[in-house]
Design an enzyme around this catalytic site. Sequence first.
Site, PDB file in Angstrom:
ATOM      1  N   GLY A 178       0.799  -1.215   0.000  1.00  0.00           N
ATOM      2  CA  GLY A 178       0.000   0.000   0.000  1.00  0.00           C
ATOM      3  C   GLY A 178       0.830   1.262   0.000  1.00  0.00           C
TER       4      GLY A 178
ATOM      5  CD  GLU B  33      -6.622  -2.195  -1.542  1.00  0.00           C
ATOM      6  OE1 GLU B  33      -7.820  -2.346  -1.837  1.00  0.00           O
ATOM      7  OE2 GLU B  33      -6.232  -2.048  -0.368  1.00  0.00           O
TER       8      GLU B  33
END
Length: 614
Positions: A209, A232
């Site tokens: 992240g 993501e």
Amino acid sequence: MAQKTISLNWQQLLKSGSRIFIGSHAAVPTLLIDDLIANAKSLHDIEIVQLVTFSDNRWASPEFQHLFKVNTLFIGGHTIRQAVAEGRADYTPCFMTDIPALFTDGILPLDAALIMVSPADEHGYHSLGVAVDVISAAAKAAKIVIAQVNPAMPTTYGQSFIHKDDIDAFFYAEQALPEIEPPELDARTERIGQYVSLLVEDGATIQIGVGKICAAVTRYLSNHKDLGLHTELLTDGALDLIKKGVINNRRKTFHPGKSVTSFCMGTKRLYDFVDKNPHIGFYPSEYVNSPINIARNDRMVSINSAIEVDLTGQIVSDSIGHMFYSGVGGQVDFSRGASMSQGGKPIIALPSTAKNGTISRIVPHIKEGAGVVTTRAHVHYVVTEFGVASLRGKSIRERALELIRVAHPKFRNQLLAEVRKNYWVPHYQLQTPVDVPELGPVGFKELTFNGEKFDIRPLNPSDERRLQEFFYSHTKETLQMRYNSVPTQMSREKSCTLVSVDQSKDLALCIVKQKGSVVEIQAVGRYYLIPNENSCEVAFVTREVLQGRGMAKRLLAEMINIATSRGLNSMQAFVRSENKPMLKVFENAGFVRLKSDDPTEVYLKLTIPGKGEN
């Protein structure tokens, strides 16, 4: 651009009480929302559903509370956080992978989706650019789609397109994408990054992240080989690894040869890199964050952070007590997917303390009001600047000991005392200094014997059961040689005593074979301090199947180095006279035989260079 920017007739597009979705992360249609605010006229009570919006978030400020009510699915930024705290905005917790179904199943039906796209290509397709995430689902589910067409928006590939015929209103306005500069790293954060990188094998696929810890991890992955990316969020740190060839996706088992992401945030360099890049696939959150899809990547490693971790392994990451701080997001999706992956590793990484070292983030129990985002069953590893706690397959008591070991030293005794109040911990279980700085900055060293990889590290309290297993693996002959007798039992209490070593005085090292969460002790070496002589007594034992590989030699060499650095004058050993292999190890290291009162035992001594005789 050819089209002229004009204000939209919002009274025709929306009505009071509408629920609208606005684009997320770095794809917030800021100028489009500004136009809505400027021309809202009689509109009021419009509900905005959003994720993190990398913007000024002015729509959530008090002056617009009669026009908008925000319902955020992930809290990001001071303005949104303050609005939630003051009751002017709502927070709805949900897994990232589940958000699209909230729109498509009509749980949060959308009257409109306000999004930002690139100019259309020759076929009439606009790209969602730097954020596909849940925007794709929102655009499909909303009754109308209103798009800010921005020539600064990159064209990304994957499942990132929307046709012009699926857009109901266009707002043409150029807007520079918001940028996030890579953070400055401090020594503590770098140490955490270094520990996490040691858990990542060559050929693994990673999810990583944003933030200081993740930036540190990418820095320390720079010498890895053949990593894959299924994440993501794509950042500049990951871009650096792609540029260096570290991330090449060659060994990925799902989407081989391609980096898979859902959105990206970073500098213009990153946005330029993803523009028309066929090697980067942008896919919707329900696809990228699906634990089943994540698990299709062998050796999947998820790396996430937390606000606090309790001693059973519960992870708090969206709130500080009663104050909601962030959100559930994709942490559980990726933790579960990594745990289902063959050879996968879900990791939580966090500093051991907060508020300038005054508060431990490893806690005996979570704060009142705080919520568990990731359960105690999801996470395999918790990493702080003091090491790696391995939780998979551990009992509550063993988990507590592992987590106390990576807590800040000044809180360890307090944590042990607190855990005794609620969970059974035997009276003989003590908290002792477990670090051996002489082994280097990460507290252990990697070794290779006959082509196999091992680690040499300190024994610690959580090794209690492993030491029992090691003891019961020995033959009677080994026990006789090591203990000068044949002990038949290694009780829990005895094993606990042997692993609860004050490593600042005595020394207890072990060589372990580690594969993921599976750890097996192969050899143990100890010395016991003799303070009045400024000396120590040394002993070691190796698992029978590995004897003769040089493990005892390496253990003894490390102990000699440590004893030398600690200023000891000498080292001593007592070896049975028939134990020729052990005698050879000592004598090859410079130990000299001296007179012994017991004819069955050989007394050996090493005078440490520069110290002279006692």
